[in-house]
Design a protein around this motif. Sequence first.
Motif, PDB file in Angstrom:
ATOM      1  N   ARG A 293      12.634  14.445  44.442  1.00  0.00           N
ATOM      2  CA  ARG A 293      11.743  14.374  45.590  1.00  0.00           C
ATOM      3  C   ARG A 293      11.752  15.739  46.273  1.00  0.00           C
ATOM      4  NH1 ARG A 293       9.171  10.315  47.935  1.00  0.00           N
ATOM      5  NH2 ARG A 293      10.447   8.706  46.901  1.00  0.00           N
ATOM      6  N   THR A 294      10.581  16.247  46.564  1.00  0.00           N
ATOM      7  CA  THR A 294      10.488  17.572  47.174  1.00  0.00           C
ATOM      8  C   THR A 294      10.942  17.529  48.631  1.00  0.00           C
ATOM      9  OG1 THR A 294       8.161  17.151  47.679  1.00  0.00           O
ATOM     10  CG2 THR A 294       8.647  18.399  45.670  1.00  0.00           C
ATOM     11  N   THR A 295      11.713  18.528  49.027  1.00  0.00           N
ATOM     12  CA  THR A 295      12.166  18.637  50.416  1.00  0.00           C
ATOM     13  C   THR A 295      11.290  19.603  51.216  1.00  0.00           C
ATOM     14  OG1 THR A 295      13.737  20.347  49.723  1.00  0.00           O
ATOM     15  CG2 THR A 295      14.545  18.074  49.825  1.00  0.00           C
ATOM     16  N   GLU A 296      10.488  20.369  50.505  1.00  0.00           N
ATOM     17  CA  GLU A 296       9.472  21.236  51.109  1.00  0.00           C
ATOM     18  C   GLU A 296       8.402  21.484  50.061  1.00  0.00           C
ATOM     19  OE1 GLU A 296      10.895  25.599  51.179  1.00  0.00           O
ATOM     20  OE2 GLU A 296      12.730  24.432  51.487  1.00  0.00           O
ATOM     21  N   ASP A 297       7.324  22.127  50.438  1.00  0.00           N
ATOM     22  CA  ASP A 297       6.249  22.377  49.472  1.00  0.00           C
ATOM     23  C   ASP A 297       6.795  23.125  48.255  1.00  0.00           C
ATOM     24  OD1 ASP A 297       4.587  21.177  51.252  1.00  0.00           O
ATOM     25  OD2 ASP A 297       3.404  22.963  51.732  1.00  0.00           O
ATOM     26  N   LEU A 298       6.413  22.648  47.062  1.00  0.00           N
ATOM     27  CA  LEU A 298       6.856  23.253  45.815  1.00  0.00           C
ATOM     28  C   LEU A 298       5.636  23.775  45.064  1.00  0.00           C
ATOM     29  CD1 LEU A 298       9.091  23.744  43.655  1.00  0.00           C
ATOM     30  CD2 LEU A 298       8.585  21.444  42.793  1.00  0.00           C
ATOM     31  N   ILE A 299       5.643  25.054  44.707  1.00  0.00           N
ATOM     32  CA  ILE A 299       4.520  25.687  44.006  1.00  0.00           C
ATOM     33  C   ILE A 299       4.887  25.863  42.537  1.00  0.00           C
ATOM     34  CG2 ILE A 299       3.023  27.717  43.884  1.00  0.00           C
ATOM     35  CD1 ILE A 299       3.573  28.158  46.860  1.00  0.00           C
ATOM     36  N   LEU A 300       4.044  25.334  41.647  1.00  0.00           N
ATOM     37  CA  LEU A 300       4.271  25.419  40.207  1.00  0.00           C
ATOM     38  C   LEU A 300       3.091  26.102  39.531  1.00  0.00           C
ATOM     39  CD1 LEU A 300       5.558  21.786  39.436  1.00  0.00           C
ATOM     40  CD2 LEU A 300       6.943  23.845  39.803  1.00  0.00           C
ATOM     41  N   ASP A 301       3.378  26.785  38.411  1.00  0.00           N
ATOM     42  CA  ASP A 301       2.315  27.350  37.575  1.00  0.00           C
ATOM     43  C   ASP A 301       1.611  26.214  36.850  1.00  0.00           C
ATOM     44  OD1 ASP A 301       2.819  30.027  38.214  1.00  0.00           O
ATOM     45  OD2 ASP A 301       4.387  30.186  36.702  1.00  0.00           O
ATOM     46  N   HIS A 302       0.299  26.288  36.819  1.00  0.00           N
ATOM     47  CA  HIS A 302      -0.498  25.278  36.119  1.00  0.00           C
ATOM     48  C   HIS A 302      -1.642  25.995  35.425  1.00  0.00           C
ATOM     49  CE1 HIS A 302      -2.201  21.567  34.963  1.00  0.00           C
ATOM     50  NE2 HIS A 302      -3.162  21.509  35.877  1.00  0.00           N
TER      51      HIS A 302
END
Length: 413
Positions: A293-302
């Motif tokens: 579960r994310t605790t803050e915004d998570l940025i991933l490559d897509h």
Amino acid sequence: MSNYANKNISSPSCPIDHQHLSEQFTAPLVEPVDFPIEQDSFGVWHIRGYEQAQAVLRSNCVRQAGFQAEMLDKLPSYMNPPILFLEGKQHQKQRRQTAKFFTPRTTDSQYRQLMQDFSEEIVADFKRAGRADLSQMSMDMAVGVAAQVVGLTDSRRKGMSGRIDRFLQQSPTDFGWTFRQIKSFLRTQFDLLRFYLLDVRPAIKARQAAPKEDVISHLLASEYSNVEIMTECITYGAAGMVTTREFIGVAMWHCLKNPELHQLMLNADQETRYAFLHELLRLEPVVGSLYRRTTEDLILDHGNSKLTIAAGSLIELHIYAINGQESVVGQKPLQLCPNREMVERRPKVAEYVMSFGDGAHRCPGAYIAIQESDIFLRRILKLEGIRIEQSPTVTYNQTVKGYELRNFIIAVA
């Protein structure tokens, strides 16, 4: 690549190319390979791409959400959370302090003879009976070894493997006031109480009098309470004993179904055998899904863009799909290839890919599980006339999100 992996069993008239069929025995479904990231209608994010999964598991912006992580909300604030659910510096500290129990050197020097002795005892009983349920044999093996590492060696009664199995078989349901929910809750509490009184409390008392080199002694030195130690023992039971049990079962299933693999386990050197077991674990991961579960915004490559997963989001990582990514593991990813050559990457991808997890919560008992499986499998496979009398039924445990093999009857001449 082995002859097994290259073998083409299709005839000229058959329209199916059998080389492309899956050789998995346990996959509940065929995962879509064209969707490395997607969000379902409930807001859950599903990860099937290797790069994205690695980024999630190594991120500081997520926390554990599987293995009934919601139990943390029910623990009193003064209690130490189980190591499985610790994060950040607390988790790093505990991992450093307990790492000595799981190193290859410790595993080989302190547990190899123990594993061999357990194997001999279990196989001797099997030979006398002539037939047995491998799922029970592998449970006895896994519990016996893990108990030594954890320190659960002073039980007041035999049958710890059965006591652990009973409470782990309970379905994870929220407490409620229906008859079924009350009955399930009371049964679980009774099973946990028996485990504590017969297994955990005697081990604690023995180590208070004479500490040893095991996890319970370490927890006592860290001033953990009896309830906290009990919680850790349950965690190790689910994470260590049960998963190794299932892997031994699926490995035996493959070996007894294919003579080449049977001979590989008997005649190959240790490095080759371990590589085969890692490849098999890649194909048949015991834990099929991991949750964060994310605790803050998570940025991933897509692809060529970036995708943001908002804070508070639940992420499911699909291990079968991640382990079967052709761009990572090479051609025919759903086939078992003991000599598989992974696609060259930096850093190098582990032979088992994500089957032991990754990042801060990567399974600490990986080497123990492989050595234990190797020793036990080889001891059984040496028996003349060893055969499958009844193939196992495959079901799925919702607590660990993995397969269970039951009623796996093997026999010996």
